[in-house]
Design a protein around this motif. Sequence first.
Motif, PDB file in Angstrom:
ATOM      1  N   MET A  37     120.055  84.380  53.778  1.00 13.08           N
ATOM      2  CA  MET A  37     121.276  84.212  53.522  1.00 13.08           C
ATOM      3  C   MET A  37     122.159  83.629  52.023  1.00 13.08           C
ATOM      4  O   MET A  37     122.179  82.366  53.353  1.00 13.08           O
ATOM      5  N   PRO A  38     122.828  83.681  51.355  1.00  9.86           N
ATOM      6  CA  PRO A  38     123.156  82.489  50.472  1.00  9.86           C
ATOM      7  C   PRO A  38     124.201  81.995  50.495  1.00  9.86           C
ATOM      8  O   PRO A  38     124.451  83.025  51.655  1.00  9.86           O
ATOM      9  N   ALA A  39     123.997  80.703  50.673  1.00 13.36           N
ATOM     10  CA  ALA A  39     125.203  79.656  51.128  1.00 13.36           C
ATOM     11  C   ALA A  39     126.618  80.160  50.319  1.00 13.36           C
ATOM     12  O   ALA A  39     126.459  81.030  49.092  1.00 13.36           O
ATOM     13  N   SER A  40     127.270  80.612  50.247  1.00 13.77           N
ATOM     14  CA  SER A  40     129.029  80.796  49.880  1.00 13.77           C
ATOM     15  C   SER A  40     129.925  79.772  48.931  1.00 13.77           C
ATOM     16  O   SER A  40     130.162  79.801  47.940  1.00 13.77           O
ATOM     17  N   ASN A  41     129.001  77.526  48.928  1.00 16.10           N
ATOM     18  CA  ASN A  41     129.933  76.815  48.290  1.00 16.10           C
ATOM     19  C   ASN A  41     128.513  76.541  47.785  1.00 16.10           C
ATOM     20  O   ASN A  41     127.837  75.606  48.569  1.00 16.10           O
ATOM     21  N   LEU A  42     128.445  76.618  46.621  1.00 18.32           N
ATOM     22  CA  LEU A  42     126.695  76.598  45.734  1.00 18.32           C
ATOM     23  C   LEU A  42     127.282  75.380  44.289  1.00 18.32           C
ATOM     24  O   LEU A  42     128.652  76.298  43.550  1.00 18.32           O
ATOM     25  N   ASP A  43     126.017  74.976  43.710  1.00 20.12           N
ATOM     26  CA  ASP A  43     126.424  74.434  42.429  1.00 20.12           C
ATOM     27  C   ASP A  43     125.104  75.230  41.841  1.00 20.12           C
ATOM     28  O   ASP A  43     126.179  75.331  40.580  1.00 20.12           O
ATOM     29  N   THR A  44     124.576  75.479  41.843  1.00 22.24           N
ATOM     30  CA  THR A  44     123.621  75.673  41.062  1.00 22.24           C
ATOM     31  C   THR A  44     122.982  77.563  41.417  1.00 22.24           C
ATOM     32  O   THR A  44     122.320  77.526  42.637  1.00 22.24           O
ATOM     33  N   ILE A  45     122.565  78.624  41.080  1.00 24.99           N
ATOM     34  CA  ILE A  45     121.547  78.914  41.247  1.00 24.99           C
ATOM     35  C   ILE A  45     120.008  79.532  40.130  1.00 24.99           C
ATOM     36  O   ILE A  45     120.578  79.431  38.741  1.00 24.99           O
ATOM     37  N   VAL A  46     119.598  79.412  40.889  1.00 25.80           N
ATOM     38  CA  VAL A  46     117.852  79.378  40.255  1.00 25.80           C
ATOM     39  C   VAL A  46     117.255  80.512  40.479  1.00 25.80           C
ATOM     40  O   VAL A  46     116.642  81.371  41.629  1.00 25.80           O
ATOM     41  N   ILE A  47     117.031  80.695  39.575  1.00 24.33           N
ATOM     42  CA  ILE A  47     115.877  82.557  39.207  1.00 24.33           C
ATOM     43  C   ILE A  47     114.340  81.875  39.312  1.00 24.33           C
ATOM     44  O   ILE A  47     114.182  81.487  38.447  1.00 24.33           O
ATOM     45  N   LEU A  48     113.707  82.863  40.232  1.00 21.31           N
ATOM     46  CA  LEU A  48     112.108  81.851  40.009  1.00 21.31           C
ATOM     47  C   LEU A  48     111.512  83.193  39.295  1.00 21.31           C
ATOM     48  O   LEU A  48     111.594  84.218  39.422  1.00 21.31           O
ATOM     49  N   GLY A  49     111.002  82.561  37.851  1.00 23.08           N
ATOM     50  CA  GLY A  49     110.168  83.752  37.228  1.00 23.08           C
ATOM     51  C   GLY A  49     109.296  84.566  38.009  1.00 23.08           C
ATOM     52  O   GLY A  49     108.363  84.580  39.001  1.00 23.08           O
ATOM     53  N   SER A  50     108.397  86.009  36.852  1.00 19.11           N
ATOM     54  CA  SER A  50     107.763  86.035  37.468  1.00 19.11           C
ATOM     55  C   SER A  50     106.758  86.835  36.282  1.00 19.11           C
ATOM     56  O   SER A  50     107.079  86.655  34.868  1.00 19.11           O
ATOM     57  N   LYS A  51     105.977  87.781  36.215  1.00 22.47           N
ATOM     58  CA  LYS A  51     105.372  88.423  35.028  1.00 22.47           C
ATOM     59  C   LYS A  51     105.784  88.937  34.059  1.00 22.47           C
ATOM     60  O   LYS A  51     107.203  89.851  34.929  1.00 22.47           O
ATOM     61  N   VAL A  52     105.756  89.362  32.852  1.00 26.43           N
ATOM     62  CA  VAL A  52     106.926  89.076  31.194  1.00 26.43           C
ATOM     63  C   VAL A  52     105.971  89.699  30.584  1.00 26.43           C
ATOM     64  O   VAL A  52     104.727  89.856  30.430  1.00 26.43           O
ATOM     65  N   ILE A  53     105.830  91.751  30.313  1.00 28.82           N
ATOM     66  CA  ILE A  53     104.916  92.206  29.394  1.00 28.82           C
ATOM     67  C   ILE A  53     105.756  92.488  28.160  1.00 28.82           C
ATOM     68  O   ILE A  53     106.762  92.622  28.013  1.00 28.82           O
ATOM     69  N   ASP A  54     104.560  93.370  26.678  1.00 28.64           N
ATOM     70  CA  ASP A  54     104.379  93.754  25.979  1.00 28.64           C
ATOM     71  C   ASP A  54     105.118  92.539  24.984  1.00 28.64           C
ATOM     72  O   ASP A  54     105.021  91.646  25.456  1.00 28.64           O
ATOM     73  N   ASP A  55     105.765  92.954  23.782  1.00 30.14           N
ATOM     74  CA  ASP A  55     105.743  92.035  22.332  1.00 30.14           C
ATOM     75  C   ASP A  55     107.039  92.982  21.407  1.00 30.14           C
ATOM     76  O   ASP A  55     106.262  94.174  21.295  1.00 30.14           O
ATOM     77  N   PRO A  56     108.386  93.120  21.991  1.00 30.13           N
ATOM     78  CA  PRO A  56     108.682  91.239  22.168  1.00 30.13           C
ATOM     79  C   PRO A  56     108.482  91.583  23.473  1.00 30.13           C
ATOM     80  O   PRO A  56     108.385  93.122  24.948  1.00 30.13           O
ATOM     81  N   ALA A  57     108.542  90.761  25.138  1.00 33.79           N
ATOM     82  CA  ALA A  57     107.987  90.896  25.796  1.00 33.79           C
ATOM     83  C   ALA A  57     109.601  91.081  26.969  1.00 33.79           C
ATOM     84  O   ALA A  57     111.099  90.952  26.723  1.00 33.79           O
ATOM     85  N   ARG A  58     109.576  92.145  27.796  1.00 35.98           N
ATOM     86  CA  ARG A  58     110.237  92.708  28.530  1.00 35.98           C
ATOM     87  C   ARG A  58     110.188  92.111  30.529  1.00 35.98           C
ATOM     88  O   ARG A  58     108.588  91.755  30.429  1.00 35.98           O
ATOM     89  N   MET A 109     108.295  92.504  33.864  1.00 39.32           N
ATOM     90  CA  MET A 109     107.997  94.065  35.524  1.00 39.32           C
ATOM     91  C   MET A 109     109.268  93.636  36.367  1.00 39.32           C
ATOM     92  O   MET A 109     110.115  93.070  35.907  1.00 39.32           O
ATOM     93  N   PRO A 110     108.694  94.699  37.322  1.00 43.09           N
ATOM     94  CA  PRO A 110     109.595  95.545  37.920  1.00 43.09           C
ATOM     95  C   PRO A 110     109.998  94.676  38.258  1.00 43.09           C
ATOM     96  O   PRO A 110     110.907  94.266  39.570  1.00 43.09           O
ATOM     97  N   VAL A 111     108.898  93.698  39.365  1.00 44.18           N
ATOM     98  CA  VAL A 111     109.599  92.342  40.848  1.00 44.18           C
ATOM     99  C   VAL A 111     110.415  91.319  39.905  1.00 44.18           C
ATOM    100  O   VAL A 111     111.585  91.297  40.208  1.00 44.18           O
ATOM    101  N   LEU A 120     116.061  89.308  39.154  1.00 50.50           N
ATOM    102  CA  LEU A 120     117.323  89.398  38.045  1.00 50.50           C
ATOM    103  C   LEU A 120     118.874  90.063  38.267  1.00 50.50           C
ATOM    104  O   LEU A 120     119.459  89.471  38.577  1.00 50.50           O
ATOM    105  N   ASP A 121     118.501  91.409  38.923  1.00 54.33           N
ATOM    106  CA  ASP A 121     119.592  92.433  39.255  1.00 54.33           C
ATOM    107  C   ASP A 121     120.037  91.590  40.360  1.00 54.33           C
ATOM    108  O   ASP A 121     121.399  92.378  40.945  1.00 54.33           O
ATOM    109  N   ALA A 122     119.088  91.241  41.607  1.00 53.57           N
ATOM    110  CA  ALA A 122     120.064  90.810  42.358  1.00 53.57           C
ATOM    111  C   ALA A 122     120.737  89.048  42.874  1.00 53.57           C
ATOM    112  O   ALA A 122     121.504  89.171  42.852  1.00 53.57           O
ATOM    113  N   ALA A 123     120.062  88.521  41.293  1.00 54.41           N
ATOM    114  CA  ALA A 123     121.227  87.278  41.065  1.00 54.41           C
ATOM    115  C   ALA A 123     122.349  87.691  40.430  1.00 54.41           C
ATOM    116  O   ALA A 123     123.566  86.802  40.274  1.00 54.41           O
TER     117      ALA A 123
END
Length: 189
Positions: A33-54, A56-58, A63-66
């Motif tokens: 569970m995330p802390a309620s008192n936070l300074d920073t949100i770090v979103i970790l990457g995962s694969k992108v596809i296509d050109d222009p890039a978009r 992947m579902p993971v 991103l949608d959770a963040a």
Amino acid sequence: MQIWKKMILALLAVSIVYIAVVLSFIYIGARAMPASNLDTIVILGSKVIDDPARPMPVLKERLDAAIPLIEEHESAKVIVSGGQGEDETASEASVMKDYLVAHGIEVSRIEIEDKSMRTEENLANSKAMFDLGKTVIVTSDYHLYRALMLADWKNIDATGLPAKTRFGALVKGVPREVLSITYAWLFDW
């Protein structure tokens, strides 16, 4: 011949117990569970596809959770972290930034770390580049245990927000994560 059968059975039993232990750690991490008192949100990457890039579902799940967390904590800095693989047309971080902006997050709130190729590097580079303070790491539910473990080893004050992963991605991601946790335990500490 009989001794070989016993050795193989013993190895199989040890392997099953080991995998069960690692899966229990993955399960515990997925319940973070995330802390309620936070300074920073770090979103970790995962694969992108296509050109222009978009994303992947993971990555889209992460991103949608963040987004609700970002909207709820207006003063928190947002770091998108992920480099560009050989088979990607843009860095994961740049695609993540574009996605967040397209979903209403102010561009001025988003910082980019676009050199990392592994989770350990995501965290090390983010810590080196930015003052993180109290951090919430957003990543896939099955990946959160390792991310928080590595953050702890890097002395990052972190809690986590697990992004719910669809079943199809779990089938591929969890076995890979078992191996990645093993690698981390052996080499990343």
